[in-house]
Design an enzyme around this catalytic site. Structure first.
Site, mmCIF file in Angstrom:
data_model
loop_
_atom_site.group_PDB
_atom_site.id
_atom_site.type_symbol
_atom_site.label_atom_id
_atom_site.label_comp_id
_atom_site.label_asym_id
_atom_site.label_seq_id
_atom_site.Cartn_x
_atom_site.Cartn_y
_atom_site.Cartn_z
ATOM 1 N N SER A 144 -4.324 -3.608 -0.762
ATOM 2 C CA SER A 144 -4.659 -4.468 0.383
ATOM 3 C C SER A 144 -5.199 -5.788 -0.154
ATOM 4 O O SER A 144 -5.504 -5.895 -1.359
ATOM 5 C CB SER A 144 -5.736 -3.765 1.211
ATOM 6 O OG SER A 144 -6.403 -4.658 2.071
ATOM 7 N N TYR A 157 -13.425 0.613 3.010
ATOM 8 C CA TYR A 157 -11.999 0.287 2.875
ATOM 9 C C TYR A 157 -11.759 -0.516 1.594
ATOM 10 O O TYR A 157 -10.837 -0.231 0.823
ATOM 11 C CB TYR A 157 -11.549 -0.494 4.114
ATOM 12 C CG TYR A 157 -10.065 -0.781 4.190
ATOM 13 C CD1 TYR A 157 -9.169 0.201 4.628
ATOM 14 C CD2 TYR A 157 -9.552 -2.025 3.834
ATOM 15 C CE1 TYR A 157 -7.802 -0.057 4.706
ATOM 16 C CE2 TYR A 157 -8.194 -2.291 3.913
ATOM 17 C CZ TYR A 157 -7.324 -1.301 4.358
ATOM 18 O OH TYR A 157 -5.974 -1.565 4.426
HETATM 19 P P1 NDP Z 1 -0.460 2.352 10.500
HETATM 20 O O1 NDP Z 1 -1.687 2.742 11.214
HETATM 21 O O2 NDP Z 1 0.753 1.962 11.259
HETATM 22 O O3 NDP Z 1 -0.034 3.449 9.435
HETATM 23 C C1 NDP Z 1 -0.947 4.305 8.835
HETATM 24 C C2 NDP Z 1 -0.183 5.542 8.477
HETATM 25 O O4 NDP Z 1 -1.018 6.423 7.745
HETATM 26 C C3 NDP Z 1 0.297 6.290 9.702
HETATM 27 O O5 NDP Z 1 1.664 6.559 9.531
HETATM 28 C C4 NDP Z 1 -0.520 7.574 9.703
HETATM 29 O O6 NDP Z 1 0.249 8.666 10.154
HETATM 30 C C5 NDP Z 1 -0.845 7.734 8.232
HETATM 31 N N1 NDP Z 1 -2.062 8.490 8.008
HETATM 32 C C6 NDP Z 1 -3.351 8.108 8.185
HETATM 33 N N2 NDP Z 1 -4.183 9.103 7.877
HETATM 34 C C7 NDP Z 1 -3.420 10.147 7.483
HETATM 35 C C8 NDP Z 1 -3.689 11.465 7.061
HETATM 36 N N3 NDP Z 1 -4.944 11.931 6.964
HETATM 37 N N4 NDP Z 1 -2.663 12.266 6.732
HETATM 38 C C9 NDP Z 1 -1.388 11.818 6.824
HETATM 39 N N5 NDP Z 1 -1.060 10.587 7.225
HETATM 40 C C10 NDP Z 1 -2.072 9.758 7.560
HETATM 41 O O7 NDP Z 1 -0.937 1.138 9.589
HETATM 42 P P2 NDP Z 1 -0.248 0.257 8.457
HETATM 43 O O8 NDP Z 1 1.201 0.437 8.415
HETATM 44 O O9 NDP Z 1 -0.808 -1.082 8.615
HETATM 45 O O10 NDP Z 1 -0.906 0.878 7.139
HETATM 46 C C11 NDP Z 1 -0.176 1.448 6.084
HETATM 47 C C12 NDP Z 1 -0.919 1.195 4.787
HETATM 48 O O11 NDP Z 1 -0.954 -0.202 4.530
HETATM 49 C C13 NDP Z 1 -2.363 1.679 4.796
HETATM 50 O O12 NDP Z 1 -2.699 2.214 3.529
HETATM 51 C C14 NDP Z 1 -3.147 0.392 5.019
HETATM 52 O O13 NDP Z 1 -4.442 0.466 4.514
HETATM 53 C C15 NDP Z 1 -2.277 -0.578 4.247
HETATM 54 N N6 NDP Z 1 -2.467 -1.980 4.574
HETATM 55 C C16 NDP Z 1 -2.184 -2.474 5.819
HETATM 56 C C17 NDP Z 1 -2.351 -3.823 6.080
HETATM 57 C C18 NDP Z 1 -2.026 -4.426 7.395
HETATM 58 O O14 NDP Z 1 -2.310 -5.627 7.572
HETATM 59 N N7 NDP Z 1 -1.442 -3.716 8.329
HETATM 60 C C19 NDP Z 1 -2.851 -4.739 5.059
HETATM 61 C C20 NDP Z 1 -3.128 -4.123 3.802
HETATM 62 C C21 NDP Z 1 -2.941 -2.795 3.585
HETATM 63 P P3 NDP Z 1 -0.236 9.611 11.408
HETATM 64 O O15 NDP Z 1 -0.475 8.664 12.543
HETATM 65 O O16 NDP Z 1 0.872 10.550 11.614
HETATM 66 O O17 NDP Z 1 -1.475 10.271 10.900
#
Ligand code: NDP
Length: 254
Positions: A144, A157
């Site tokens: 991130s 985070y």
């Molecule tokens: P989303 O909320 O769309 O995606 C997060 C994903 O993580 C979901 O698919 C969710 O699946 C899964 N998830 C969370 N907790 C669990 C768990 N305990 N077990 C299994 N799956 C889990 O957000 P983003 O696409 O934005 O995030 C994806 C990654 O990118 C993350 O690591 C985030 O920190 C990182 N990121 C995002 C940024 C942004 O600006 N959006 C910037 C920098 C980094 P489900 O709902 O099925 O649990």
């Protein structure tokens, strides 16, 4: 082009059922990989599988909660059982709890660290034997801007995402001899469910991101298709331990 060809490869994307994870999964699917979507939410998993299959690719889902060690192990075992191999692991599942540092409970701290960092450690560790046996592998960890910067609302985070970059370097060093490359991607501000909630909770976030991003826009999940293919493909065979920003220039703006 062979350098970017993923035909015959099998990729797991944790959190691949939406947002950045789905963007990466679709990119790798279009390059020929079979995709395993790994998330908790069965409805989102099924919709993502359908979307990827719509591209003409092989895709299936495995329900996983990356907070649980046995679930991480079962994910890898089931993938190898289904496909007979595992070539690419994308540790993308993540979440955030936005609070000032003094307001975090220990349980909240652990939840963020375990969801974002420990999960990547456990899944990578579980994937290692299959990759070592195959004589090759690619691990892609999602960091991130908080791997580089700090923010008042992001203590846990930022700790998890800073840790992700350092863990990536350590694993890259350990597994280079096995021809397993381990790299991280540092996304800028991307329009997903995660940041939609952040924008509701953090006043002025939307505008400040726009102002600071030289590209003049928020990122979208499709912006991650190319970098995922590169880091999963032979094109990156001598790239390991790197942290690559995909941020529209956010981190280089003076
Ligand atoms: P989303 O909320 O769309 O995606 C997060 C994903 O993580 C979901 O698919 C969710 O699946 C899964 N998830 C969370 N907790 C669990 C768990 N305990 N077990 C299994 N799956 C889990 O957000 P983003 O696409 O934005 O995030 C994806 C990654 O990118 C993350 O690591 C985030 O920190 C990182 N990121 C995002 C940024 C942004 O600006 N959006 C910037 C920098 C980094 P489900 O709902 O099925 O649990």
């Amino acid at each position: 082009m062979k350098l970017f060809d993923l035909s015959g490869r099998v990729a797991i994307v944790t959190g691949g059922n939406g947002g950045i994870g789905l963007g990466m999964a679709k990119g790798m699917a279009e390059a020929g990989a079979a995709i395993v979507v790994a998330g908790r939410d069965a409805t989102k998993n099924a919709a993502a599988v359908k979307e990827i299959q719509g591209l003409g690719a092989t895709a299936s889902a495995i329900a996983v909660d990356v907070l649980k060690e046995d679930s991480c192990h079962a994910l890898i075992a089931e993938t190898v059982k289904r496909h007979g191999r595992l070539d690419i692991l994308v540790n993308n599942a993540g979440m955030s709890i936005r609070k000032q540092p003094q307001d975090f409970t220990a349980a909240e701290w652990h939840k963020v660290l375990d969801s974002n960092l420990t999960s990547a450690f456990l899944c990578s560790q579980a994937a290692y034997p299959a990759m070592k046996k195959a004589g090759a592998g690619k691990v892609i960890n999602i960091g991130s801007m908080m791997s580089i910067f700090g923010a008042a609302f992001a203590t846990a985070y930022a700790a998890s995402k800073g840790g992700m970059v350092q863990m990536t370097k350590a694993m890259a060093t350990a597994w280079a001899k096995d021809n397993i490359q381990v790299n991280s991607i540092l996304p800028g501000w991307i329009d997903t469910a995660l940041t939609r909630r952040a924008r509701e909770e953090v006043q002025g976030l939307h505008e400040s991101v726009l102002k600071r991003t030289p590209a003049g826009r928020w990122g979208i999940p499709d912006d991650f298709a190319g970098i995922a293919v590169f880091l999963a493909a032979p094109a990156s065979d001598f790239v390991t331990g790197a942290a690559i920003t995909v941020d529209g220039g956010y981190s280089v703006q003076g």
